[in-house]
Design a protein around this motif. Structure first.
Motif, PDB file in Angstrom:
ATOM      1  N   ALA A  53      19.530  59.661  73.345  1.00  0.00           N
ATOM      2  CA  ALA A  53      19.587  60.464  72.112  1.00  0.00           C
ATOM      3  C   ALA A  53      21.025  60.765  71.711  1.00  0.00           C
ATOM      4  O   ALA A  53      21.358  60.779  70.517  1.00  0.00           O
ATOM      5  N   THR A  54      21.886  60.988  72.702  1.00  0.00           N
ATOM      6  CA  THR A  54      23.287  61.319  72.407  1.00  0.00           C
ATOM      7  C   THR A  54      24.012  60.093  71.847  1.00  0.00           C
ATOM      8  O   THR A  54      24.809  60.194  70.913  1.00  0.00           O
ATOM      9  N   ARG A  55      23.713  58.916  72.403  1.00  0.00           N
ATOM     10  CA  ARG A  55      24.334  57.687  71.885  1.00  0.00           C
ATOM     11  C   ARG A  55      23.897  57.420  70.447  1.00  0.00           C
ATOM     12  O   ARG A  55      24.675  56.974  69.610  1.00  0.00           O
ATOM     13  N   GLU A  56      22.624  57.708  70.165  1.00  0.00           N
ATOM     14  CA  GLU A  56      22.092  57.391  68.831  1.00  0.00           C
ATOM     15  C   GLU A  56      22.537  58.389  67.774  1.00  0.00           C
ATOM     16  O   GLU A  56      22.606  58.064  66.589  1.00  0.00           O
TER      17      GLU A  56
ATOM     18  N   LEU B  99      28.020  61.384  64.732  1.00  0.00           N
ATOM     19  CA  LEU B  99      28.965  62.446  65.086  1.00  0.00           C
ATOM     20  C   LEU B  99      28.631  63.760  64.380  1.00  0.00           C
ATOM     21  O   LEU B  99      28.657  64.832  64.991  1.00  0.00           O
ATOM     22  N   GLU B 100      28.299  63.672  63.088  1.00  0.00           N
ATOM     23  CA  GLU B 100      28.047  64.896  62.308  1.00  0.00           C
ATOM     24  C   GLU B 100      26.870  65.677  62.907  1.00  0.00           C
ATOM     25  O   GLU B 100      26.880  66.906  62.920  1.00  0.00           O
ATOM     26  N   GLU B 101      25.865  64.947  63.383  1.00  0.00           N
ATOM     27  CA  GLU B 101      24.709  65.604  63.987  1.00  0.00           C
ATOM     28  C   GLU B 101      25.100  66.285  65.306  1.00  0.00           C
ATOM     29  O   GLU B 101      24.705  67.421  65.576  1.00  0.00           O
ATOM     30  N   LEU B 102      25.905  65.587  66.118  1.00  0.00           N
ATOM     31  CA  LEU B 102      26.367  66.181  67.377  1.00  0.00           C
ATOM     32  C   LEU B 102      27.226  67.409  67.111  1.00  0.00           C
ATOM     33  O   LEU B 102      27.145  68.400  67.837  1.00  0.00           O
ATOM     34  N   GLU B 103      28.040  67.336  66.070  1.00  0.00           N
ATOM     35  CA  GLU B 103      28.881  68.493  65.720  1.00  0.00           C
ATOM     36  C   GLU B 103      28.016  69.675  65.304  1.00  0.00           C
ATOM     37  O   GLU B 103      28.265  70.818  65.683  1.00  0.00           O
ATOM     38  N   ARG B 104      26.982  69.411  64.507  1.00  0.00           N
ATOM     39  CA  ARG B 104      26.094  70.474  64.042  1.00  0.00           C
ATOM     40  C   ARG B 104      25.392  71.136  65.231  1.00  0.00           C
ATOM     41  O   ARG B 104      25.331  72.367  65.339  1.00  0.00           O
TER      42      ARG B 104
ATOM     43  N   ALA C  48      30.774  56.308  72.999  1.00  0.00           N
ATOM     44  CA  ALA C  48      29.910  57.490  73.012  1.00  0.00           C
ATOM     45  C   ALA C  48      30.602  58.683  73.664  1.00  0.00           C
ATOM     46  O   ALA C  48      30.391  59.830  73.262  1.00  0.00           O
ATOM     47  N   GLU C  49      31.440  58.420  74.678  1.00  0.00           N
ATOM     48  CA  GLU C  49      32.175  59.530  75.299  1.00  0.00           C
ATOM     49  C   GLU C  49      33.187  60.103  74.299  1.00  0.00           C
ATOM     50  O   GLU C  49      33.378  61.309  74.218  1.00  0.00           O
ATOM     51  N   ARG C  50      33.817  59.237  73.540  1.00  0.00           N
ATOM     52  CA  ARG C  50      34.782  59.714  72.528  1.00  0.00           C
ATOM     53  C   ARG C  50      34.073  60.507  71.451  1.00  0.00           C
ATOM     54  O   ARG C  50      34.598  61.493  70.948  1.00  0.00           O
TER      55      ARG C  50
ATOM     56  N   TYR D  54      27.352  62.299  78.695  1.00  0.00           N
ATOM     57  CA  TYR D  54      26.066  61.763  78.249  1.00  0.00           C
ATOM     58  C   TYR D  54      26.261  60.531  77.369  1.00  0.00           C
ATOM     59  O   TYR D  54      25.303  60.015  76.816  1.00  0.00           O
ATOM     60  N   GLY D  55      27.530  60.119  77.233  1.00  0.00           N
ATOM     61  CA  GLY D  55      27.798  58.922  76.448  1.00  0.00           C
ATOM     62  C   GLY D  55      27.783  57.693  77.343  1.00  0.00           C
ATOM     63  O   GLY D  55      27.091  56.716  77.101  1.00  0.00           O
TER      64      GLY D  55
END
Ligand SMILES: [Zn+2]
Length: 408
Positions: A116-119, A122-127, A156-158, A150-151
């Motif tokens: 899920a984290t890879r998919e 960025l904007e969603e992870l930030e939110r 994904a880590e970046r 989790y990347g």
């Protein structure tokens, strides 16, 4: 006539100002007050001395605690707060008797979080990260360590690292936790890799049974140290494998979990000045033994308490709950737990000169409780006792809302 100290924020009306300037009584001062300028504390003393010592700017902020207890903001030194997806159903499945291996085999567990984290864009992870930081802050945490991991690919880590830096008042320390260190696409160009990752403060390795061995961890540490990172390690959580001793050998800033740490490990950690980070919320969730935090303190090891906030083994961003667990299950005194949740956390991040206590020269990060005494904290459990928080003097929050109103 001596000149007054200029300030743009003053705190008054504190029934008790818990400074953490010393371990005894947490440095608490009845009717203490403080003043800050540009986010840094410039004066601490008795409120009766405030007016004579401090000149507040006309447009300065006056925080009146209304007789409440005021503490330094909590410093949560161990979280995995950047991820996507949700795993609530796994909790119920585990309680129903399903093993973690079975959950993994069914596509769940950490693999579900990595997917899920890879998919997630960025904007969603930030939110997601900002919403979680809102909750950390509403529960009194003003500094939080955030790990990637989790990347498990460079890209994904970046992305996780970028999301961890999302705009938000909570102060952050960033830790890389990649599975492999210098990735193949950067082979022979380590400087380029450093450029991409040097926004992080630490590198952390999961050194345990079923994760990375001591020898593999050593290789990551060698590479990370050569790149100038400070080191952390997840050690002795699932079995006694030698991770704590390795932490001492490499002078890690902290060794975390340590459920199976023995007396020799503690002696080594103390001698090397490694901070022991205990994570009682994880033991609570997994129904495992708790780290011997009582022994850490009795042996003179510096102790930090942290949440280990993550979607698998401790879905809790509330340091007040951690403090309660530490008192109930690890037999810490309330003052020992409060000290470990503030100054201990700061030490585990190498930030002991910047945060963790309310002293001149430190960042003006404090929380106002809906209680007159710090002793309410572990005792009045299961509720949020934090009514307001100030981070860096100027940015204020109240009741979990970001920016704008200060505590009143
Ligand atoms: Zn962890």
């Amino acid at each position: 006539m001596s000149e007054k100290i200029a300030a743009d924020l003053v705190l008054r009306g504190a029934g008790e100002l818990v400074t953490m300037s010393r371990r005894e009584e947490c440095g608490a001062v009845p009717r203490g007050a403080l003043a800050a300028k540009n986010g840094t504390i410039v004066w601490v003393g008795l409120e009766e001395g405030l007016e004579g010592a401090v000149a507040v700017a006309d447009d300065g902020v006056v925080v009146d605690a209304g007789g409440a207890c005021v503490l330094p903001g909590f410093v949560d030194a161990h979280t995995h707060a950047v991820f996507a997806g949700e795993r609530a159903h796994e909790y119920a499945a585990r309680l129903g008797g399903m093993s973690y291996a079975e959950i993994l085999a069914g596509g769940g567990g950490i693999n579900a979080t990595v997917r899920a984290t890879r998919e997630a864009p960025l904007e969603e992870l930030e939110r997601l990260t900002r919403a979680r930081l809102d909750s950390f802050l509403a529960h009194g945490t003003t500094t939080v360590e955030v790990k990637t991991g989790y990347g498990l690919s460079l890209e994904a880590e970046r992305k996780q690292l970028a999301a961890a830096r999302a705009d938000h008042p909570v102060r952050r320390a960033l830790t890389l936790m990649p599975a492999h260190f210098v990735p193949p696409e950067f082979a022979g160009r380590p400087d380029d890799y450093v450029k991409h990752v040097c926004e992080a403060d630490f590198v952390d390795v999961f050194c345990d049974e079923g994760a990375f061995t001591v020898e593999q961890t050593r290789r990551v540490f060698e590479a990370a140290r050569a790149l100038g990172f400070r080191l952390k390690v997840h050690a002795e959580e699932l079995a006694h494998t030698g991770g704590a001793r390795l932490a001492a050998e490499y002078g890690c800033v902290s060794a975390d979990h340590l459920i199976y740490a023995d007396g020799d490990d503690l002696a080594a950690l103390r001698a090397a000045g490694v901070v022991a980070v205990a994570l009682p919320g994880t033991s609570y969730t997994l129904h495992t033994d708790y780290a011997p935090a009582r022994a850490f303190l009795d042996d003179g090891v510096t102790l930090a308490l942290a949440t280990d906030f993550n979607p698998g083994t401790c879905y809790c961003e509330n340091m007040q709950a951690v403090i309660s667990l530490a008192c109930q299950e690890m037999r810490l005194t309330p003052d020992e737990a409060l000290y470990a949740a503030t100054m201990g956390g700061a030490a585990a991040l190498g930030l002991q000169n910047e945060v963790g206590s309310l002293e001149v020269g430190k960042s003006c990060d404090f929380i106002v409780l809906g209680a007159a005494s710090r002793h309410e904290l572990p005792y009045h459990f299961g509720v949020n006792l934090v009514e307001g928080a100030i981070v860096g003097g100027a940015k204020t929050v109240s009741g979990g809302d970001r920016a704008g109103e200060g505590p009143s």
